[in-house]
Scaffold this motif. Structure first.
Motif, PDB file in Angstrom:
ATOM      1  N   PHE A   1       0.827  -1.201   0.000  1.00 18.64           N
ATOM      2  CA  PHE A   1       0.000   0.000   0.000  1.00 18.64           C
ATOM      3  C   PHE A   1       0.869   1.261   0.000  1.00 18.64           C
ATOM      4  O   PHE A   1       0.570   2.238  -0.706  1.00 18.64           O
ATOM      5  CB  PHE A   1      -0.927   0.007   1.211  1.00 18.64           C
ATOM      6  CG  PHE A   1      -1.793   1.241   1.308  1.00 18.64           C
ATOM      7  CD1 PHE A   1      -2.848   1.439   0.434  1.00 18.64           C
ATOM      8  CD2 PHE A   1      -1.520   2.223   2.252  1.00 18.64           C
ATOM      9  CE1 PHE A   1      -3.632   2.579   0.502  1.00 18.64           C
ATOM     10  CE2 PHE A   1      -2.292   3.367   2.337  1.00 18.64           C
ATOM     11  CZ  PHE A   1      -3.357   3.542   1.458  1.00 18.64           C
ATOM     12  N   LEU A   2       1.946   1.248   0.785  1.00 16.91           N
ATOM     13  CA  LEU A   2       2.845   2.404   0.822  1.00 16.91           C
ATOM     14  C   LEU A   2       3.493   2.636  -0.541  1.00 16.91           C
ATOM     15  O   LEU A   2       3.727   3.784  -0.941  1.00 16.91           O
ATOM     16  CB  LEU A   2       3.925   2.204   1.891  1.00 16.91           C
ATOM     17  CG  LEU A   2       3.460   2.336   3.346  1.00 16.91           C
ATOM     18  CD1 LEU A   2       4.588   1.973   4.306  1.00 16.91           C
ATOM     19  CD2 LEU A   2       2.961   3.753   3.629  1.00 16.91           C
ATOM     20  N   GLN A   3       3.785   1.557  -1.266  1.00 15.68           N
ATOM     21  CA  GLN A   3       4.352   1.703  -2.601  1.00 15.68           C
ATOM     22  C   GLN A   3       3.338   2.362  -3.542  1.00 15.68           C
ATOM     23  O   GLN A   3       3.696   3.245  -4.335  1.00 15.68           O
ATOM     24  CB  GLN A   3       4.766   0.333  -3.148  1.00 15.68           C
ATOM     25  CG  GLN A   3       5.485   0.380  -4.481  1.00 15.68           C
ATOM     26  CD  GLN A   3       6.811   1.120  -4.403  1.00 15.68           C
ATOM     27  OE1 GLN A   3       7.710   0.707  -3.682  1.00 15.68           O
ATOM     28  NE2 GLN A   3       6.927   2.223  -5.128  1.00 15.68           N
ATOM     29  N   GLN A   4       2.070   1.930  -3.446  1.00 15.89           N
ATOM     30  CA  GLN A   4       1.019   2.563  -4.251  1.00 15.89           C
ATOM     31  C   GLN A   4       0.862   4.035  -3.856  1.00 15.89           C
ATOM     32  O   GLN A   4       0.683   4.907  -4.719  1.00 15.89           O
ATOM     33  CB  GLN A   4      -0.305   1.827  -4.049  1.00 15.89           C
ATOM     34  CG  GLN A   4      -0.305   0.382  -4.528  1.00 15.89           C
ATOM     35  CD  GLN A   4      -1.628  -0.305  -4.201  1.00 15.89           C
ATOM     36  OE1 GLN A   4      -2.647   0.341  -4.037  1.00 15.89           O
ATOM     37  NE2 GLN A   4      -1.588  -1.622  -4.088  1.00 15.89           N
ATOM     38  N   LEU A   5       0.911   4.276  -2.556  1.00 17.79           N
ATOM     39  CA  LEU A   5       0.765   5.645  -2.050  1.00 17.79           C
ATOM     40  C   LEU A   5       1.890   6.538  -2.561  1.00 17.79           C
ATOM     41  O   LEU A   5       1.663   7.688  -2.961  1.00 17.79           O
ATOM     42  CB  LEU A   5       0.764   5.619  -0.520  1.00 17.79           C
ATOM     43  CG  LEU A   5       0.486   6.946   0.199  1.00 17.79           C
ATOM     44  CD1 LEU A   5      -0.890   7.475  -0.175  1.00 17.79           C
ATOM     45  CD2 LEU A   5       0.572   6.754   1.719  1.00 17.79           C
ATOM     46  N   LEU A   6       3.114   6.003  -2.570  1.00 18.24           N
ATOM     47  CA  LEU A   6       4.259   6.773  -3.067  1.00 18.24           C
ATOM     48  C   LEU A   6       4.077   7.121  -4.538  1.00 18.24           C
ATOM     49  O   LEU A   6       4.340   8.264  -4.960  1.00 18.24           O
ATOM     50  CB  LEU A   6       5.541   5.972  -2.857  1.00 18.24           C
ATOM     51  CG  LEU A   6       6.830   6.599  -3.394  1.00 18.24           C
ATOM     52  CD1 LEU A   6       7.106   7.932  -2.702  1.00 18.24           C
ATOM     53  CD2 LEU A   6       8.007   5.658  -3.210  1.00 18.24           C
TER      54      LEU A   6
ATOM     55  N   ILE B   1       1.533   9.902  -4.774  1.00 19.74           N
ATOM     56  CA  ILE B   1       2.078  11.203  -4.366  1.00 19.74           C
ATOM     57  C   ILE B   1       2.939  11.788  -5.479  1.00 19.74           C
ATOM     58  O   ILE B   1       2.858  12.983  -5.795  1.00 19.74           O
ATOM     59  CB  ILE B   1       2.890  11.055  -3.059  1.00 19.74           C
ATOM     60  CG1 ILE B   1       1.956  10.715  -1.892  1.00 19.74           C
ATOM     61  CG2 ILE B   1       3.687  12.317  -2.755  1.00 19.74           C
ATOM     62  CD1 ILE B   1       2.684  10.368  -0.599  1.00 19.74           C
ATOM     63  N   ASN B   2       3.788  10.952  -6.072  1.00 20.19           N
ATOM     64  CA  ASN B   2       4.706  11.436  -7.104  1.00 20.19           C
ATOM     65  C   ASN B   2       3.993  11.827  -8.397  1.00 20.19           C
ATOM     66  O   ASN B   2       4.551  12.566  -9.208  1.00 20.19           O
ATOM     67  CB  ASN B   2       5.759  10.362  -7.409  1.00 20.19           C
ATOM     68  CG  ASN B   2       6.751  10.200  -6.277  1.00 20.19           C
ATOM     69  OD1 ASN B   2       7.002  11.136  -5.521  1.00 20.19           O
ATOM     70  ND2 ASN B   2       7.302   9.010  -6.140  1.00 20.19           N
ATOM     71  N   ASN B   3       2.766  11.323  -8.593  1.00 23.98           N
ATOM     72  CA  ASN B   3       2.006  11.658  -9.798  1.00 23.98           C
ATOM     73  C   ASN B   3       1.137  12.904  -9.620  1.00 23.98           C
ATOM     74  O   ASN B   3       0.517  13.365 -10.578  1.00 23.98           O
ATOM     75  CB  ASN B   3       1.138  10.472 -10.222  1.00 23.98           C
ATOM     76  CG  ASN B   3       1.937   9.368 -10.885  1.00 23.98           C
ATOM     77  OD1 ASN B   3       2.904   9.634 -11.578  1.00 23.98           O
ATOM     78  ND2 ASN B   3       1.546   8.129 -10.669  1.00 23.98           N
ATOM     79  N   MET B   4       1.083  13.411  -8.385  1.00 25.78           N
ATOM     80  CA  MET B   4       0.316  14.627  -8.136  1.00 25.78           C
ATOM     81  C   MET B   4       1.153  15.858  -8.494  1.00 25.78           C
ATOM     82  O   MET B   4       2.390  15.842  -8.401  1.00 25.78           O
ATOM     83  CB  MET B   4      -0.094  14.701  -6.657  1.00 25.78           C
ATOM     84  CG  MET B   4      -1.118  13.629  -6.239  1.00 25.78           C
ATOM     85  SD  MET B   4      -2.754  13.831  -6.994  1.00 25.78           S
ATOM     86  CE  MET B   4      -2.680  12.567  -8.241  1.00 25.78           C
ATOM     87  N   SER B   5       0.483  16.946  -8.880  1.00 29.90           N
ATOM     88  CA  SER B   5       1.199  18.159  -9.304  1.00 29.90           C
ATOM     89  C   SER B   5       1.758  18.941  -8.126  1.00 29.90           C
ATOM     90  O   SER B   5       2.736  19.676  -8.278  1.00 29.90           O
ATOM     91  CB  SER B   5       0.263  19.054 -10.123  1.00 29.90           C
ATOM     92  OG  SER B   5      -0.875  19.426  -9.338  1.00 29.90           O
ATOM     93  N   SER B   6       1.148  18.786  -6.933  1.00 31.68           N
ATOM     94  CA  SER B   6       1.612  19.541  -5.767  1.00 31.68           C
ATOM     95  C   SER B   6       1.134  18.872  -4.490  1.00 31.68           C
ATOM     96  O   SER B   6       0.256  18.001  -4.508  1.00 31.68           O
ATOM     97  CB  SER B   6       1.080  20.982  -5.815  1.00 31.68           C
ATOM     98  OG  SER B   6      -0.344  20.977  -5.693  1.00 31.68           O
ATOM     99  N   THR B   7       1.714  19.293  -3.381  1.00 32.28           N
ATOM    100  CA  THR B   7       1.284  18.787  -2.073  1.00 32.28           C
ATOM    101  C   THR B   7      -0.152  19.212  -1.792  1.00 32.28           C
ATOM    102  O   THR B   7      -0.931  18.462  -1.192  1.00 32.28           O
ATOM    103  CB  THR B   7       2.223  19.309  -0.965  1.00 32.28           C
ATOM    104  OG1 THR B   7       3.549  18.868  -1.251  1.00 32.28           O
ATOM    105  CG2 THR B   7       1.796  18.799   0.393  1.00 32.28           C
ATOM    106  N   THR B   8      -0.501  20.384  -2.225  1.00 37.00           N
ATOM    107  CA  THR B   8      -1.869  20.875  -2.005  1.00 37.00           C
ATOM    108  C   THR B   8      -2.886  19.950  -2.665  1.00 37.00           C
ATOM    109  O   THR B   8      -3.900  19.574  -2.062  1.00 37.00           O
ATOM    110  CB  THR B   8      -2.020  22.304  -2.564  1.00 37.00           C
ATOM    111  OG1 THR B   8      -1.049  23.158  -1.956  1.00 37.00           O
ATOM    112  CG2 THR B   8      -3.418  22.845  -2.298  1.00 37.00           C
TER     113      THR B   8
END
Length: 657
Positions: A77-82, A85-92
């Motif tokens: 699950f953490l691998q999927q989560l990572l 996160i990396n595919n999102m444009s920003s933390t927001t």
């Protein structure tokens, strides 16, 4: 040992493994994945958040057990989560999609069982670093950066344990040394505890000491990659299975298998053998990894291939445990059915079996397991004759022995053909004949001797030996072409014999062209194996009473025109290896050595265009795509192999009509 001790062990490793790495050192760990992936399921995030909350609210053996059992799924699950996160444009954007993300990661960071797992801790750090904004664009990202810096700094320092800190200050011991010593002491105590003899046999109401084995193995799941826990892991693996309560956790075995196959874990030899004995998937990985390694690194060079297999631990493990050998043999059987004509696969199986038999010979005074137990499906009348090594029989009787083997195998093929009318008889016949051929492949040293005898023996032996050689290369009688293939084998032998009798020059063009034609399979025709003819050609060049210059010219001309220079060099190398082992029939060993060396030099200097061997590529493809069904091998060997053998002997080839 109380359950709290197991909790302490996990905590010790979690504090010991937290290093003072700077945040800048974490950045290279992040592997950005550019491919688009579906959004994470919010319900799944809620499930893991509930788990993290539950794990943080209680410190009991049940909580510890539940954490360890879920570690593998949590890593996934953490691998999927990572990736998310990396595919999102920003933390927001990430926090809008997953508003519970910060709470989830924060709780996991303070769970010692999660952070004690090297992979889990690394993924946590990567997730945190992925949320860090190099140039924060709003208050949310600035606040997230502050929180991430705080969490990373706290995780990179020692645990704030006042009692332990006071003890370390009083003793003048550095924190790392203190944790190392405590860890080693804990491992030592646990080893002694699991080493106690089973006490459940005397009184069924008395608590058995073996109960600790399952609990200890579960506690070791997040610790398998740490060298300090290696003695405990080895002791668990080699614990005698004298009690039903002494079973090891499947999660523990799976974690060990994964760590060992990825070379993150170092185990002693006997511990590795025990791991293979307890965990079937680990054994299968080891066998397929060895096959791929051997074919990739050694290619078709017999000497290198033999050295690689001899250095492997698998032959020794097979000799120690019959069940391990049955699984390994079933994998070989499955691959051979799909790579029938691949000479490299045959040679690997033959060499492995030879290494295995050598290990069995070393253990003959320590074990009472019979050969029948190792080869339960092989025709018993052929078992001992084929498994007999060349060094165990005088050379003068090899010819008679091979004639007997050829006659026995011919009778099996006749029984198969007689039973083709009846379905059940046909199935049994196909299975029995396949197993006889499989055993012949495993004991291929007898086939190599047969090829040499076809050059040096009289005409009375030619028929049985040619039949044996043809059966080795064409076992299935697809399209009922066995008789025709035998005719062509005799034709090839006569062409070679006539050619090597010629002393005048130039060589007869018609004979040369006939051999080249036989070595080049014709489409839409049931052709003879080129390797069968090539082996005869090489053996004629080495052993026939023709001048060295004449033999060299014939070999060079034929292999160059047929494009089989590399294959001929491989056959010569195999022949040289047999000569060095004393398994060649020759009254003048020095003469044979000199001829082999001269022929090898000739092939080395030939400027043939390099071409990838089709067979090897075909084998690699099978190793990657073949799914080996061996999980119930101890009970289902006969049933699975019988049906597979029938299909193997029935399936048509492209050139068969």
């Amino acid at each position: 040992m109380k359950s709290s001790s197991l909790v302490d062990l996990a905590w010790i490793l979690s504090t010991f493994t937290c290093t003072s790495s700077k945040m800048s050192q974490l950045h290279p760990l992040i592997q950005l994945q550019q491919m688009a992936e579906p959004l994470l399921n919010v319900q799944e995030m809620q499930f893991w958040l509930d788990k993290a909350v539950a794990w943080g609210q209680a410190d009991s053996s049940d909580t510890q057990k539940d954490t360890c059992l879920h570690l593998s799924r949590l890593r996934d699950f953490l691998q999927q989560l990572l990736s998310h996160i990396n595919n999102m444009s920003s933390t927001t954007e990430t926090m809008k999609r997953l508003p519970l993300l910060g709470q989830f990661l924060g709780r996991l960071c303070w769970n010692p069982y999660v952070t004690a797992d090297g992979t889990g801790r690394r993924l946590l750090f990567q997730c945190l670093w992925g949320l860090y904004s190099e140039h924060p664009g709003n208050a949310v990202e600035r606040k997230a950066n502050q929180w991430i810096r705080k969490v990373l700094c706290q995780l990179a320092t020692e645990e704030d344990d006042a009692a332990a800190q006071a003890l370390m200050n009083q003793m003048g011991v550095p924190p790392k040394e203190y944790h190392l010593k405590v860890l080693r002491k804990m491992v030592e105590l646990l080893q002694k505890n699991i080493g106690k003899s089973c006490r459940s046999l005397g009184d069924i109401n008395q608590r058995c000491s073996c109960d600790n084995i399952l609990a200890t193995s579960e506690a070791c799941v997040p610790l398998v990659t740490y060298p300090e826990a290696a003695p405990l892991i080895g002791a668990l693996l080699q614990q005698p299975m004298t009690c039903v309560r002494a079973a090891l956790s499947e999660d523990f075995l799976d974690a060990l298998s994964s760590a060992y196959s990825s070379q993150c874990l170092s185990l002693e030899e006997q511990a590795v053998v025990s791991l293979w004995y307890h965990n079937l998937s680990s054994l299968e990985k080891a066998v397929l990894s060895l096959l791929e390694c051997v074919l990739t690194k050694t290619g078709s060079i017999p000497q290198m291939l033999k050295e690689q297999l001899a250095q492997s631990l698998l032959p020794k493990a097979c000799a120690q445990h019959c069940t391990i050998f049955l699984v390994v043999n079933d994998i070989f059987r499955s691959i051979l059915k799909q790579a029938e004509g691949n000479e490299s696969v045959k040679y690997i199986i033959q060499t492995f079996t030879n290494c295995f038999l050598q290990e069995v010979a070393l253990l003959q005074h320590q074990t009472s397991v019979s050969l029948k137990a190792f080869f339960p499906q092989s025709p018993q009348s052929l078992l001992v004759p084929l498994l007999t090594r060349l060094s165990e029989m005088p050379q003068e009787v090899w010819r008679h022995h091979l004639n007997w083997l050829s006659g026995s195998l011919q009778r099996l093929t006749e029984e198969e053909e007689d039973g083709d009318g009846d379905s059940s008889s046909s199935t049994r016949g196909h299975h029995k004949l396949f197993e006889a051929w499989f055993l012949l492949v495993q004991c291929g040293h007898w086939v190599q001797v047969a090829v040499q005898l076809l050059v040096t023996s009289g005409p009375e032996d030619r028929g049985p030996l040619l039949w044996l050689l043809t059966f080795y290369h064409h076992p299935t009688n697809r399209g009922h072409h066995r008789a025709l293939q035998l005719v062509r084998a005799k034709e090839a032998w006569h062409h070679l014999h006539s050619l090597f009798l010629v002393s005048a020059r130039p060589l007869p063009v018609a004979l040369l062209q006939s051999l080249v034609t036989l070595l080049s399979p014709q489409p839409q025709q049931p052709s003879l194996s080129p390797l069968l003819i090539l082996k005869l050609l090489v053996n004629f060049a080495v052993f026939f009473q023709q001048s060295l210059s004449g033999s060299t010219e014939i070999l060079q001309t034929v292999v160059e025109r047929s494009g089989l220079v590399d294959e001929a060099a491989c056959v010569l190398c195999s022949l040289e290896l047999r000569l060095n082992e004393g398994s060649c029939l020759s009254s003048d060993v020095n003469r044979v050595h000199l001829r082999i060396k001269a022929l090898q030099d000739t092939l080395t200097h030939m400027h043939a265009a390099p071409s990838p061997t089709e067979n090897q590529a075909h084998t690699h493809s099978h190793l990657k795509h073949t799914h080996i069904h061996t999980h119930n091998n101890a009970q289902n060997h006969t049933a699975v192999s019988s049906s597979s053998a029938q299909g193997f002997f029935r399936a048509p080839m492209q050139n068969d009509k």
